[in-house]
Design a protein around this motif. Structure first.
Motif, mmCIF file in Angstrom:
data_model
loop_
_atom_site.group_PDB
_atom_site.id
_atom_site.type_symbol
_atom_site.label_atom_id
_atom_site.label_comp_id
_atom_site.label_asym_id
_atom_site.label_seq_id
_atom_site.Cartn_x
_atom_site.Cartn_y
_atom_site.Cartn_z
ATOM 1 N N ASP A 33 0.845 -1.188 0.000
ATOM 2 C CA ASP A 33 0.000 0.000 0.000
ATOM 3 C C ASP A 33 0.888 1.248 0.000
ATOM 4 O O ASP A 33 1.959 1.269 0.624
ATOM 5 C CB ASP A 33 -0.919 0.008 1.225
ATOM 6 N N ASP A 34 0.436 2.285 -0.682
ATOM 7 C CA ASP A 34 1.209 3.507 -0.904
ATOM 8 C C ASP A 34 0.974 4.487 0.253
ATOM 9 O O ASP A 34 -0.042 5.195 0.275
ATOM 10 C CB ASP A 34 0.789 4.113 -2.249
ATOM 11 N N ILE A 35 1.905 4.543 1.208
ATOM 12 C CA ILE A 35 1.705 5.391 2.389
ATOM 13 C C ILE A 35 1.664 6.878 2.034
ATOM 14 O O ILE A 35 0.744 7.588 2.466
ATOM 15 C CB ILE A 35 2.771 5.078 3.459
ATOM 16 N N PRO A 36 2.611 7.422 1.264
ATOM 17 C CA PRO A 36 2.466 8.837 0.868
ATOM 18 C C PRO A 36 1.169 9.087 0.102
ATOM 19 O O PRO A 36 0.520 10.130 0.269
ATOM 20 C CB PRO A 36 3.696 9.086 -0.007
ATOM 21 N N GLY A 37 0.770 8.127 -0.742
ATOM 22 C CA GLY A 37 -0.486 8.268 -1.482
ATOM 23 C C GLY A 37 -1.690 8.278 -0.568
ATOM 24 O O GLY A 37 -2.686 8.984 -0.826
ATOM 25 N N ILE A 38 -1.636 7.501 0.507
ATOM 26 C CA ILE A 38 -2.728 7.497 1.492
ATOM 27 C C ILE A 38 -2.866 8.883 2.116
ATOM 28 O O ILE A 38 -3.976 9.411 2.274
ATOM 29 C CB ILE A 38 -2.472 6.422 2.566
ATOM 30 N N ARG A 39 -1.743 9.486 2.467
ATOM 31 C CA ARG A 39 -1.764 10.833 3.040
ATOM 32 C C ARG A 39 -2.368 11.837 2.049
ATOM 33 O O ARG A 39 -3.202 12.670 2.419
ATOM 34 C CB ARG A 39 -0.335 11.254 3.402
ATOM 35 N N ARG A 40 -1.958 11.733 0.783
ATOM 36 C CA ARG A 40 -2.480 12.662 -0.220
ATOM 37 C C ARG A 40 -3.979 12.466 -0.424
ATOM 38 O O ARG A 40 -4.737 13.439 -0.556
ATOM 39 C CB ARG A 40 -1.733 12.469 -1.540
ATOM 40 N N ALA A 41 -4.431 11.202 -0.436
ATOM 41 C CA ALA A 41 -5.851 10.923 -0.643
ATOM 42 C C ALA A 41 -6.699 11.506 0.488
ATOM 43 O O ALA A 41 -7.773 12.075 0.249
ATOM 44 C CB ALA A 41 -6.078 9.417 -0.768
ATOM 45 N N ALA A 42 -6.228 11.369 1.725
ATOM 46 C CA ALA A 42 -6.976 11.906 2.868
ATOM 47 C C ALA A 42 -7.008 13.426 2.824
ATOM 48 O O ALA A 42 -8.054 14.051 3.077
ATOM 49 C CB ALA A 42 -6.354 11.420 4.167
ATOM 50 N N SER A 43 -5.872 14.038 2.489
ATOM 51 C CA SER A 43 -5.813 15.504 2.419
ATOM 52 C C SER A 43 -6.744 16.029 1.337
ATOM 53 O O SER A 43 -7.468 17.017 1.538
ATOM 54 C CB SER A 43 -4.378 15.950 2.162
ATOM 55 N N ALA A 44 -6.744 15.348 0.163
ATOM 56 C CA ALA A 44 -7.621 15.780 -0.925
ATOM 57 C C ALA A 44 -9.087 15.635 -0.546
ATOM 58 O O ALA A 44 -9.946 16.370 -1.061
ATOM 59 C CB ALA A 44 -7.332 14.964 -2.183
ATOM 60 N N ALA A 45 -9.395 14.698 0.359
ATOM 61 C CA ALA A 45 -10.773 14.507 0.823
ATOM 62 C C ALA A 45 -11.156 15.487 1.920
ATOM 63 O O ALA A 45 -12.283 15.456 2.420
ATOM 64 C CB ALA A 45 -10.962 13.075 1.317
ATOM 65 N N GLY A 46 -10.210 16.355 2.335
ATOM 66 C CA GLY A 46 -10.501 17.361 3.340
ATOM 67 C C GLY A 46 -10.377 16.878 4.767
ATOM 68 O O GLY A 46 -10.868 17.533 5.690
ATOM 69 N N VAL A 47 -9.700 15.741 4.980
ATOM 70 C CA VAL A 47 -9.517 15.193 6.336
ATOM 71 C C VAL A 47 -8.033 15.241 6.677
ATOM 72 O O VAL A 47 -7.213 14.597 6.019
ATOM 73 C CB VAL A 47 -10.048 13.752 6.428
ATOM 74 N N ASP A 48 -7.708 16.015 7.705
ATOM 75 C CA ASP A 48 -6.307 16.157 8.114
ATOM 76 C C ASP A 48 -5.977 15.342 9.352
ATOM 77 O O ASP A 48 -4.799 15.101 9.633
ATOM 78 C CB ASP A 48 -5.985 17.631 8.374
ATOM 79 N N ASP A 49 -6.996 14.923 10.109
ATOM 80 C CA ASP A 49 -6.767 14.104 11.308
ATOM 81 C C ASP A 49 -6.673 12.647 10.861
ATOM 82 O O ASP A 49 -7.673 11.913 10.799
ATOM 83 C CB ASP A 49 -7.899 14.287 12.320
ATOM 84 N N VAL A 50 -5.449 12.218 10.544
ATOM 85 C CA VAL A 50 -5.223 10.896 9.978
ATOM 86 C C VAL A 50 -4.072 10.229 10.721
ATOM 87 O O VAL A 50 -3.021 10.848 10.944
ATOM 88 C CB VAL A 50 -4.890 10.971 8.472
ATOM 89 N N PHE A 51 -4.267 8.986 11.092
ATOM 90 C CA PHE A 51 -3.224 8.155 11.704
ATOM 91 C C PHE A 51 -2.990 6.984 10.757
ATOM 92 O O PHE A 51 -3.909 6.233 10.448
ATOM 93 C CB PHE A 51 -3.687 7.648 13.073
ATOM 94 N N VAL A 52 -1.733 6.819 10.290
ATOM 95 C CA VAL A 52 -1.397 5.736 9.363
ATOM 96 C C VAL A 52 -0.511 4.724 10.076
ATOM 97 O O VAL A 52 0.583 5.075 10.564
ATOM 98 C CB VAL A 52 -0.681 6.264 8.108
ATOM 99 N N HIS A 53 -0.989 3.492 10.158
ATOM 100 C CA HIS A 53 -0.179 2.399 10.702
ATOM 101 C C HIS A 53 0.377 1.570 9.564
ATOM 102 O O HIS A 53 -0.384 1.088 8.713
ATOM 103 C CB HIS A 53 -1.007 1.505 11.621
ATOM 104 N N ALA A 54 1.692 1.408 9.519
ATOM 105 C CA ALA A 54 2.341 0.576 8.511
ATOM 106 C C ALA A 54 2.484 -0.836 9.051
ATOM 107 O O ALA A 54 3.360 -1.105 9.889
ATOM 108 C CB ALA A 54 3.712 1.143 8.154
ATOM 109 N N ASP A 55 1.602 -1.721 8.588
ATOM 110 C CA ASP A 55 1.713 -3.133 8.947
ATOM 111 C C ASP A 55 2.755 -3.750 8.016
ATOM 112 O O ASP A 55 2.433 -4.281 6.958
ATOM 113 C CB ASP A 55 0.359 -3.825 8.801
ATOM 114 N N ALA A 56 4.017 -3.656 8.442
ATOM 115 C CA ALA A 56 5.150 -4.133 7.641
ATOM 116 C C ALA A 56 5.668 -5.455 8.166
ATOM 117 O O ALA A 56 6.856 -5.767 8.040
ATOM 118 C CB ALA A 56 6.262 -3.085 7.631
ATOM 119 N N ALA A 57 4.759 -6.237 8.764
ATOM 120 C CA ALA A 57 5.141 -7.523 9.348
ATOM 121 C C ALA A 57 5.898 -8.380 8.359
ATOM 122 O O ALA A 57 6.924 -8.984 8.685
ATOM 123 C CB ALA A 57 3.893 -8.259 9.827
#
Length: 379
Positions: A189-213
């Protein structure tokens, strides 16, 4: 393999343990034989922790916070902190800003990350791809957090367009589990892309967990490296110890921002130590195992191990194509899906079935020679 009667625990003391030792030897022999054909599961079976056998005679317990001593002195917390320090550096975190510990496996690591995220954003909605780890829906139920499962693209990675629409529709803080190496297809999954998608949707309160097990070391040492950790936008990261490193016990290192760990900490209640983990009374053998392995590997050795896995994965794709099995592989991943062989071959090689396709996980114990033997069985 064994009858119920052979394994029954008697009501009286057993003075002669010879039969028990023989039974365990038979089981070990059968497990060793199965190990030679273990190709479908994302665990590394290439390890030897014989020098740590004396610790099996001790009760070691990492009770309470990994950063503090407790009233129970038989712990391995210095080794745990060394392992956490290694992964903090690997994940691009600052030691003074990251809190980490060893959990009992990927599920507990994901639970801890979503737990601290929920404490940061109590009204959040949880988002994860439909190919995220099976623990995510369970965690949503345990923490009573609404879950939205997001569609994936052709490679198995989270569809960022749908993620943005779903986040925008809810209009609430978002907790997003980004899978770094899915167990089904090895997708990232694209972590920087996730941040951009949330910002474009107008949501800045975002917590991203990287499940890199599964895919953390592969992402860190790939050619080219892939975004997967703190500098790329993750708020927490988890990496399993029994996957790329290898261990007889399941374990996972989970790293979160220290400020988030502060929200869940209860001072002084764990036999004189703070309680800031889920396990509380925690496995103290895994820190020794991972410390011992990493002291031998170092960062360079772990990088070489990741490179070898990717090279053997490329070899597997070529050999399976030659065998007419139509292999597919997500970019940068070490999972290969191919047309399933007959049931006997699937069982012999411990291959998983993913929607009618055989699932091969190229881990460090699999060599090109082993792949060639498997392909010979296919034909």
């Amino acid at each position: 393999m064994f009858t119920t009667e052979e394994l029954r625990i008697p009501s009286q003391e057993n003075a002669d343990r010879g039969a028990d030792a023989e039974l365990l030897r038979r089981f070990a022999d059968s497990a060793e034989e199965r190990l030679r054909h273990h190709a479908g599961f994302p665990v590394n079976l290439d390890f030897d922790y014989g020098p740590l056998a004396p610790f099996l005679s001790l009760h070691l317990n990492n009770a309470g916070s990994p950063g503090q001593t407790s009233e129970y002195r038989l712990d391995t917390k210095p080794f745990e902190r060394a392992v956490v320090g290694f992964f903090t550096e690997l994940a691009g975190g600052r030691p003074d800003e990251v809190f980490g510990h060893l959990s009992h496996g990927g599920t507990e690591a994901n639970l801890y990350a979503v737990y601290v995220a929920r404490e940061r954003y109590p009204d959040a909605v949880l988002f994860a791809s439909r190919e995220a780890h099976y623990s995510v829906p369970k965690i949503a139920r345990l923490l009573r957090v609404p879950l939205v499962e997001v569609a994936v693209d052709d490679d198995g990675a989270m569809d960022l367009g749908e993620l943005g629409r779903e986040i925008g529709d809810r209009g609430a803080p978002a907790i997003v589990v980004a899978t770094v190496g899915t167990t089904s297809r090895g997708a990232y999954d694209d972590i920087p892309g996730i941040r951009r998608a949330a910002s474009a949707a107008g949501v800045d309160d975002v917590f991203v967990h990287a499940d890199a097990a599964f895919g953390g070391p592969l992402a860190a040492f790939g050619d080219p490296p892939r975004p997967w950790a703190f500098p790329d936008g993750a708020d927490s990261v988890s990496v399993s110890g029994h996957k790329m490193i290898g261990s007889p016990l399941p374990s996972s290192v989970v790293l979160v921002r220290a400020a988030d760990a502060d929200r869940v900490r209860t001072p002084g209640v764990a036999v004189g130590s703070d309680d800031d983990t889920i396990g509380g009374s925690r496995d103290a053998l895994s820190p020794l195992l991972l410390w011992y392995a990493l002291r031998g590997l170092g960062g360079d050795g772990l990088a070489r191990r990741a490179h070898r896995c990717l090279e053997v994965t490329g070899h597997a794709v070529r050999r399976l194509a030659e065998a007419g099995r139509h292999p597919t592989r997500a970019p940068g991943g070490n999972v290969v899906l191919f047309d399933a062989p007959d049931e006997q071959v699937m069982r012999t090689w411990n291959l998983l079935d993913v929607d009618g396709r055989a699932h091969l996980s190229v881990m460090p114990h699999l060599t090109a020679d082993v792949i060639d033997r498997m392909c010979a069985d296919l034909t």
